[in-house]
Design an enzyme around this catalytic site. Structure first.
Site, PDB file in Angstrom:
ATOM      1  N   THR A 141      42.865  31.792  36.196  1.00  0.00           N
ATOM      2  CA  THR A 141      41.875  31.768  35.119  1.00  0.00           C
ATOM      3  C   THR A 141      42.167  32.841  34.087  1.00  0.00           C
ATOM      4  OG1 THR A 141      40.175  30.952  36.636  1.00  0.00           O
ATOM      5  CG2 THR A 141      39.409  31.924  34.578  1.00  0.00           C
TER       6      THR A 141
ATOM      7  N   TRP B  53      45.297  31.823  32.189  1.00  0.00           N
ATOM      8  CA  TRP B  53      45.063  30.649  31.355  1.00  0.00           C
ATOM      9  C   TRP B  53      44.441  31.043  30.022  1.00  0.00           C
ATOM     10  CZ3 TRP B  53      41.099  27.920  29.010  1.00  0.00           C
ATOM     11  CH2 TRP B  53      41.375  26.608  28.659  1.00  0.00           C
ATOM     12  N   HIS B  54      43.562  32.040  30.033  1.00  0.00           N
ATOM     13  CA  HIS B  54      42.904  32.475  28.810  1.00  0.00           C
ATOM     14  C   HIS B  54      43.791  33.386  27.962  1.00  0.00           C
ATOM     15  CE1 HIS B  54      39.246  31.070  30.912  1.00  0.00           C
ATOM     16  NE2 HIS B  54      38.814  30.842  29.686  1.00  0.00           N
ATOM     17  N   GLY B  55      44.723  34.072  28.560  1.00  0.00           N
ATOM     18  CA  GLY B  55      45.602  34.939  27.786  1.00  0.00           C
ATOM     19  C   GLY B  55      46.309  35.936  28.676  1.00  0.00           C
TER      20      GLY B  55
END
Length: 276
Positions: free
Chosen positions: A99, A102-104
């Protein structure tokens, strides 16, 4: 946020609301556009700030992403070890690692994701669960809301600035001053909207015969206006959303909203995901 503790709280809350309404807005537009072509999409955000615990927050925040990680990472991994306690813990660690990435990439996203991971892992401890069950639901909600919005700092800002903002929360010299009453009232008003606007009610009203109500746990309760034990203001939000929907669904109100939207085209801002 540099002008006092209360200003810092308003700063943290306002950024959390910006993030929520930005995500909610684009996902609702996607639902509406898909509906025009007779395509049924899943509701992606459903009153996540009304969650009384961190697990419920993730059930109603970015629902499609959470479900994908659950179905394709957490459950397959845990099933290899017959869903043992240790397997569940490791599964949570793996999910929140992905997670975060995935966001950065970067320290701030790891700090955000790993902090959420710790909060979720704590819920697996029987003593923590027992203490939470004994607390009033609104106390649990306040703690959950404050933790989630505080961690958004790492999601939105560089790591150094996030630490600076957190410093004003624990600085005793910053407790005395407070500015920006009008802005604070606006933030409180938007917070109430985030708590009382219930998208699942609209989904169930408009598509009750066509949609699987399991897109979010609260949908089961919203259908008959019962209280969800893990959310606050469930029945009230369902009732208010139903009444408001009747008002704004008229042709005159729809035309007015469309007109206001058109004249604000020149004030468009960059979608929040494009900032990363």
């Amino acid at each position: 946020y540099q002008k006092g503790f209360l200003n810092c709280i308003i700063f943290i809350t306002s950024n959390g609301l910006i993030l929520y309404f930005d995500f909610l807005g684009y996902s609702l537009m996607a639902l509406g556009l898909a509906h025009m072509f007779n395509i049924r999409l899943t509701l992606n955000f459903n009153r996540p700030y009304a969650a009384a615990n961190i697990r419920q927050f993730w059930r109603c925040w970015h629902i499609t992403l959470t479900r994908w990680f659950t179905d394709y990472i957490y459950k397959p991994f845990s099933s290899l070890f017959e869903f043992s306690f240790q397997a569940k813990l490791i599964g949570v660690i793996i999910v929140f690692t992905f997670t975060s990435l995935w966001h950065g990439f970067g320290l701030r996203f790891l700090a955000w994701g790993f902090s959420h991971m710790v909060l979720v892992l704590v819920t697996f401890i029987p003593l923590a669960t027992s203490l939470s069950d004994r607390m009033p639901k609104y106390v649990n909600w306040l703690a959950t809301f404050f933790a989630i919005n505080t961690l958004w700092l790492f999601f939105l800002f560089p790591f150094d600035k996030s630490i600076e903002v957190l410093g004003y929360l624990i600085n005793p010299h910053s407790f005395v001053s407070f500015n920006g009453i009008l802005f604070s009232l606006l933030v409180i008003f938007l917070l109430l909207i985030s708590l009382l606007y219930n998208p699942s009610v609209l989904m169930l009203q408009n598509q009750s015969s066509e949609i699987n109500p399991n897109f979010c746990d609260e949908a089961r309760y919203s259908d008959n206006l019962e209280d969800n034990p893990e959310m606050i203001l469930s029945s009230l939000s369902a009732s208010i959303t139903t009444k408001v929907n009747k008002i704004i669904s008229g042709e005159i109100m729809i035309s007015l909203i469309l007109f206001i939207s058109i004249i604000h085209f020149s004030f468009a801002s960059t979608f929040i995901y494009f900032r990363f």
